[in-house]
Design a protein around this motif. Sequence first.
Motif, short mmCIF file in Angstrom:
data_model
loop_
_atom_site.label_atom_id
_atom_site.label_comp_id
_atom_site.label_asym_id
_atom_site.label_seq_id
_atom_site.Cartn_x
_atom_site.Cartn_y
_atom_site.Cartn_z
N ALA A 87 85.90 47.55 86.39
CA ALA A 87 85.93 48.94 85.93
C ALA A 87 84.76 49.20 84.99
CB ALA A 87 87.25 49.22 85.22
N PRO A 88 84.32 50.44 84.88
CA PRO A 88 83.16 50.73 84.01
C PRO A 88 83.34 50.26 82.58
CG PRO A 88 83.67 52.62 85.39
CD PRO A 88 84.78 51.65 85.59
N PHE A 89 84.57 50.35 82.05
CA PHE A 89 84.79 49.99 80.64
C PHE A 89 85.58 48.70 80.50
CE2 PHE A 89 84.26 54.63 80.73
CZ PHE A 89 83.17 54.74 79.90
N ASP A 90 85.48 47.84 81.49
CA ASP A 90 86.14 46.54 81.40
C ASP A 90 85.51 45.74 80.26
OD1 ASP A 90 86.91 43.80 81.79
OD2 ASP A 90 87.58 44.38 83.78
N PRO A 91 86.26 45.36 79.25
CA PRO A 91 85.65 44.69 78.09
C PRO A 91 85.07 43.32 78.45
CG PRO A 91 88.05 44.68 77.93
CD PRO A 91 87.71 45.56 79.08
N GLU A 92 85.66 42.62 79.44
CA GLU A 92 85.12 41.32 79.82
C GLU A 92 83.87 41.45 80.68
OE1 GLU A 92 88.21 38.04 80.52
OE2 GLU A 92 89.27 39.87 81.12
N ALA A 93 83.75 42.56 81.42
CA ALA A 93 82.57 42.76 82.26
C ALA A 93 81.40 43.33 81.48
CB ALA A 93 82.91 43.69 83.43
N SER A 94 81.67 43.96 80.37
CA SER A 94 80.60 44.59 79.60
C SER A 94 79.68 43.53 78.99
CB SER A 94 81.18 45.45 78.48
OG SER A 94 82.01 46.46 79.00
N ARG A 95 78.41 43.86 78.93
CA ARG A 95 77.42 43.00 78.29
C ARG A 95 76.94 43.67 77.00
NH1 ARG A 95 72.70 42.38 81.73
NH2 ARG A 95 72.16 40.75 80.25
N PRO A 96 76.61 42.87 75.98
CA PRO A 96 76.18 43.45 74.70
C PRO A 96 74.95 44.34 74.86
CG PRO A 96 76.64 41.11 74.48
CD PRO A 96 76.65 41.40 75.94
N GLN A 97 74.99 45.45 74.15
CA GLN A 97 73.86 46.38 74.15
C GLN A 97 73.37 46.51 72.70
OE1 GLN A 97 72.27 48.22 76.74
NE2 GLN A 97 70.83 48.57 75.08
N THR A 98 72.14 46.14 72.49
CA THR A 98 71.59 46.13 71.13
C THR A 98 71.04 47.50 70.74
OG1 THR A 98 70.99 43.80 71.36
CG2 THR A 98 69.91 45.05 69.60
N ILE A 99 71.47 47.98 69.57
CA ILE A 99 70.92 49.20 68.98
C ILE A 99 70.44 48.84 67.58
CG2 ILE A 99 71.41 51.56 68.22
CD1 ILE A 99 73.56 51.72 70.36
N GLN A 100 69.18 48.97 67.34
CA GLN A 100 68.60 48.60 66.04
C GLN A 100 68.94 49.65 64.99
OE1 GLN A 100 66.77 45.73 65.17
NE2 GLN A 100 67.17 46.58 63.12
N MET A 101 69.65 49.23 63.96
CA MET A 101 69.98 50.13 62.87
C MET A 101 68.82 50.20 61.87
SD MET A 101 72.97 51.40 63.43
CE MET A 101 73.43 52.00 61.81
N PRO A 102 68.69 51.32 61.19
CA PRO A 102 67.59 51.44 60.21
C PRO A 102 67.95 50.72 58.90
CG PRO A 102 68.88 53.44 60.25
CD PRO A 102 69.43 52.58 61.34
N THR A 103 66.94 50.48 58.11
CA THR A 103 67.16 49.95 56.75
C THR A 103 67.40 51.12 55.80
OG1 THR A 103 64.82 50.03 56.16
CG2 THR A 103 65.60 48.04 57.28
N LEU A 104 67.89 50.81 54.60
CA LEU A 104 68.12 51.87 53.62
C LEU A 104 66.82 52.54 53.20
CD1 LEU A 104 70.87 50.26 51.38
CD2 LEU A 104 71.13 52.05 53.12
N ALA A 105 65.72 51.80 53.28
CA ALA A 105 64.43 52.38 52.90
C ALA A 105 63.99 53.45 53.88
CB ALA A 105 63.37 51.28 52.81
N ASP A 106 64.51 53.38 55.13
CA ASP A 106 64.11 54.37 56.13
C ASP A 106 64.80 55.71 55.93
OD1 ASP A 106 62.49 52.51 57.43
OD2 ASP A 106 64.15 51.77 58.67
N LEU A 107 65.82 55.74 55.07
CA LEU A 107 66.58 56.97 54.94
C LEU A 107 65.79 58.07 54.25
CD1 LEU A 107 70.08 55.55 53.95
CD2 LEU A 107 69.19 56.09 56.22
N LYS A 108 64.88 57.69 53.32
CA LYS A 108 64.15 58.70 52.55
C LYS A 108 62.66 58.57 52.77
CE LYS A 108 67.71 58.78 48.94
NZ LYS A 108 67.99 58.64 47.48
N ARG A 109 62.30 58.19 54.01
CA ARG A 109 60.87 58.02 54.30
C ARG A 109 60.48 58.98 55.43
NH1 ARG A 109 58.08 54.38 57.64
NH2 ARG A 109 60.04 53.34 58.17
N GLY A 110 59.42 59.75 55.20
CA GLY A 110 58.92 60.67 56.20
C GLY A 110 59.75 61.93 56.31
#
Length: 620
Positions: A516-539
């Motif tokens: 199934a599309p949302f089968d937890p055993e069939a799912s593979r990890p998907q990486t999402i890079q989170m920002p650092t706290l320094a990125d919150l007030k930059r630019g």
Amino acid sequence: MVAMHKPLLRAPFYADEGDGTLIHRYLEEDFVNRHLATMQQGQLQGNRAQSWRFEDRFANDKTLPWLRLPVHRSFYMVSCEVVCDAFAQPPFNPQNITSAGFVIRRRDGSRWMQSNGVAQGWQAGQNTDDDPDVYRQLRNQKLIRPRVPEPLPSGEVNYPLHAQLVSNTRADGRQRKHTLLYGYLPLSGSVLNQLIEQRSQTEYFVDSLFWPFGRSDQQPNQQLTWRRGDGHLMINGVAQPALVKLLNQLLSRYQLLDPAIAANQAINELIKTLHFYRLPALARYQQTRQTLTLLGQQCGHSSIALTLLGGAGLQASLQALSAKQSSVPQLPYPPFKEVDDFAGQTLNADVDQALQWVNGIKVLTRQIAAQLPVSPVLFALQANIDVADASLRALQNYLSNLGNFKLQSLHEYLQSHKSQILTAAGSDEDDAAIFRYVQADWQLFIHEQQAMRMRELLFDRSTALSKDYVDGLQIPRYQQNPDDIYFIKPFVRYSDCHGNEQIVWGAQSESFRVAAPFDPEASRPQTIQMPTLADLKRGLAKGVTFLAPKDLADKFKTVSMEMPPEEKAAGGGLGMDWIISFSLPVINICAMLLLMIILNVLNLFFQWLPYAITLIPKPK
């Protein structure tokens, strides 16, 4: 090109003989190039060496491998080998392959069908080796003519396989060529909910009608040819099963008598050309046959009597007159099996021969009367000649008038009893109640060309039904019920030595399930890079950008940034549209925080927190 040998599909050379069709798994998006490169390098492996077949066994069934979906970033390729069905099984020439492909079937025998390119869902299928494409199947069996352009696909959904000639080096250093077939295995598809519920009412016409309109009463793969009598659809008021099924289907499925349905116009025009017939009266044949028999007897008696009168020089004529008794025309009642049998020339063929026989007696009578002008014997003979000639002329005029036999058309019959017929027509296609108003001596015939035209119109009309079901709930093709077990079966089309396209099927693959599309055993990890706290007030905030119309933007600006939030007076803005942009780092962190809050709140009801989130330190 044409093939000198029949192809044979088998497991690839690098696999065990019992592996059948192989499935290869890839976890990268460039899987096609990866498969081709691995195939050229001779590094593909059989089932025993593919560890994923044993690793991907999860959910409630650990006995079969589970195939993941593209959403799991897993992709599969199908592979098999095609060889010549000859000694040593040399590789089959790829140029002799017109096309190749494979189908995906359920283990219970059902097949994923389509009509005019629209999915019809899983339907029970017969275990035949017919072409999965209905158009190719009917064209090869000469049931319909070739069409340009070809119609949209109908029949069993199939996917292409591509041929590749590769070399393999054996352990002894010798090389051998192999023709491999490979293709992508798509694990997607859906069907409209309405079509699933109504698929039993939209069977393709050749699977539910009898010959000459279908082939449900014929053997699979049988070459259907027209035989004399196939068009006799009603015999003495009794409709044949082919006609009963056809009319019931036209009335109940296609609403033939509804004038508002323009798609039925062509079928109605064809039905107008089909007429009921009444066979010629047998008594007329018997009466005329009796007069001919009496005339023949009179010829024999007259020749004897005239010989006793001693007419000189009449011996030859009298012998010829006596011989007429043994050559009396039989004037048989013709067998009526085709509508062409009612043609005047055909009906009068025997009558014309009988008239020639009578005219021959007339000539002999004149020759005899020239020497014996006054003879009661000749007077009696002449009287019989006149009776036989008049009877034949009357029969000839009767048979020459088609109006004596041709009755109303089938269309006129349906219209004249419309309300009663619509009441009688129903889901039971074997019920002949729609013909209760015909008389006991009526016949109905159809030409071979008319039958062909009817099949073509039904082809178009049945596929057009799918256009009525373009909206509805989509049901996934692959599900995870206990009986949802699938396998792959390949085929190859080739041109035989006569230039005719043939199809050969190969061994099926290993059975498998689909996750199934949302089968937890069939799912593979998907990486999402989170920002650092320094990125919150930059630019600047130039990530996700929205364009808000002026009325909506004015409303946004009334939202106060104070806690608790309250509405403030709308400021000036000159009634302009506004571009609202958000910082991506901030959006990501907000989404994560809100997700964790929701997970904790709903954990009060589901107690799912140990399964919902996992914190693992990343190794350095």
